[in-house]
Design a protein around this motif. Structure first.
Motif, PDB file in Angstrom:
ATOM      1  N   ARG A  83       1.092  -1.096  -0.034  1.00 34.04           N
ATOM      2  CA  ARG A  83      -0.145  -0.414   0.071  1.00 34.04           C
ATOM      3  C   ARG A  83       1.069   0.590  -0.340  1.00 34.04           C
ATOM      4  O   ARG A  83       0.012   2.156  -0.770  1.00 34.04           O
ATOM      5  N   GLU A  84       1.984   2.005   1.247  1.00 32.40           N
ATOM      6  CA  GLU A  84       2.538   2.663   0.866  1.00 32.40           C
ATOM      7  C   GLU A  84       3.404   3.078  -0.488  1.00 32.40           C
ATOM      8  O   GLU A  84       3.755   3.740  -0.488  1.00 32.40           O
ATOM      9  N   ALA A  85       4.623   1.586  -0.779  1.00 30.66           N
ATOM     10  CA  ALA A  85       4.854   1.939  -2.663  1.00 30.66           C
ATOM     11  C   ALA A  85       4.095   2.248  -3.288  1.00 30.66           C
ATOM     12  O   ALA A  85       3.829   2.930  -4.047  1.00 30.66           O
ATOM     13  N   TYR A  86       2.007   2.147  -3.191  1.00 34.86           N
ATOM     14  CA  TYR A  86       1.255   2.278  -4.967  1.00 34.86           C
ATOM     15  C   TYR A  86       0.887   3.317  -3.964  1.00 34.86           C
ATOM     16  O   TYR A  86       1.174   4.129  -5.411  1.00 34.86           O
ATOM     17  N   SER A  87       0.916   3.970  -3.053  1.00 40.71           N
ATOM     18  CA  SER A  87       1.000   5.757  -2.742  1.00 40.71           C
ATOM     19  C   SER A  87       2.031   6.214  -3.021  1.00 40.71           C
ATOM     20  O   SER A  87       1.703   7.460  -3.589  1.00 40.71           O
ATOM     21  N   GLN A  88       3.254   5.692  -2.640  1.00 43.79           N
ATOM     22  CA  GLN A  88       4.630   6.409  -3.216  1.00 43.79           C
ATOM     23  C   GLN A  88       4.985   6.859  -4.958  1.00 43.79           C
ATOM     24  O   GLN A  88       4.509   7.845  -5.564  1.00 43.79           O
ATOM     25  N   LYS A  89       3.750   5.731  -5.976  1.00 50.71           N
ATOM     26  CA  LYS A  89       4.119   5.410  -7.240  1.00 50.71           C
ATOM     27  C   LYS A  89       2.956   6.885  -7.500  1.00 50.71           C
ATOM     28  O   LYS A  89       2.925   7.629  -8.552  1.00 50.71           O
ATOM     29  N   VAL A  90       1.396   6.652  -6.758  1.00 54.09           N
ATOM     30  CA  VAL A  90       0.213   7.696  -7.165  1.00 54.09           C
ATOM     31  C   VAL A  90       1.303   9.445  -7.022  1.00 54.09           C
ATOM     32  O   VAL A  90       0.786   9.943  -8.026  1.00 54.09           O
ATOM     33  N   ASN A  94       0.820  11.745  -9.522  1.00 52.80           N
ATOM     34  CA  ASN A  94       0.723  13.234  -9.739  1.00 52.80           C
ATOM     35  C   ASN A  94       1.205  14.662  -9.715  1.00 52.80           C
ATOM     36  O   ASN A  94       0.962  15.433 -10.063  1.00 52.80           O
ATOM     37  N   ASP A  95       2.152  14.420  -9.136  1.00 49.35           N
ATOM     38  CA  ASP A  95       3.536  15.244  -9.027  1.00 49.35           C
ATOM     39  C   ASP A  95       3.548  15.745 -10.237  1.00 49.35           C
ATOM     40  O   ASP A  95       4.255  16.837 -11.147  1.00 49.35           O
ATOM     41  N   ARG A  96       4.018  14.974 -11.372  1.00 51.80           N
ATOM     42  CA  ARG A  96       4.544  14.759 -12.906  1.00 51.80           C
ATOM     43  C   ARG A  96       3.350  15.348 -13.014  1.00 51.80           C
ATOM     44  O   ARG A  96       4.032  16.368 -14.802  1.00 51.80           O
ATOM     45  N   VAL A  97       2.468  15.130 -13.207  1.00 51.83           N
ATOM     46  CA  VAL A  97       0.715  15.159 -14.264  1.00 51.83           C
ATOM     47  C   VAL A  97       0.612  17.570 -13.323  1.00 51.83           C
ATOM     48  O   VAL A  97       0.862  17.788 -14.653  1.00 51.83           O
TER      49      VAL A  97
END
Length: 118
Positions: A83-90, A94-97
């Motif tokens: 969940r933490e890895a997924y959260s960091q990926k998201v 979002n930062d890139r977008v």
């Protein structure tokens, strides 16, 4: 919203959004203009009701569609580490977008100031 009006001796059907009125058809009689405006408004209202009904059928009792429910279940099934890895990926995505959108806004502003158009 559709309405019928008499303007300069013409029987018009208008479409209006509360701010602007746009004539869409001129008809030979007032009765016909009234009937056309009524039928158009009725069709619009039926479309709104039908759309709301279709959307409600897509959602479950909690107001969540099937895909969203599946995604929530996937998240619940993840371990805390996943969940933490997924959260960091998201968050990275979002930062890139956000950076790309900001760059596009700046480009638009700078092009406007220099007189260029995209």
């Amino acid at each position: 919203m559709y309405k019928s009006v008499i303007e300069d001796g013409k029987f018009l059907v208008l479409v209006t959004d509360g701010t602007f009125d746009a004539p869409i058809i001129e008809l030979p009689t007032e009765e016909l203009a009234d009937k056309v405006a009524f039928e158009l408004q009725s069709a619009w209202d039926q479309g709104v009701v039908w759309g709301a009904y279709r959307k409600q059928k897509e959602l479950d009792g909690n107001g969540v569609d099937k895909n969203t429910r599946e995604e929530i279940q996937k998240l619940k099934d993840m371990s805390p580490t996943e969940r933490e890895a997924y959260s960091q990926k998201v968050n990275r995505r979002n930062d890139r977008v956000q950076r790309v959108e900001e760059a596009k806004r700046w480009k638009s502003v700078l092009n406007w100031k220099s007189g260029k158009r995209d």
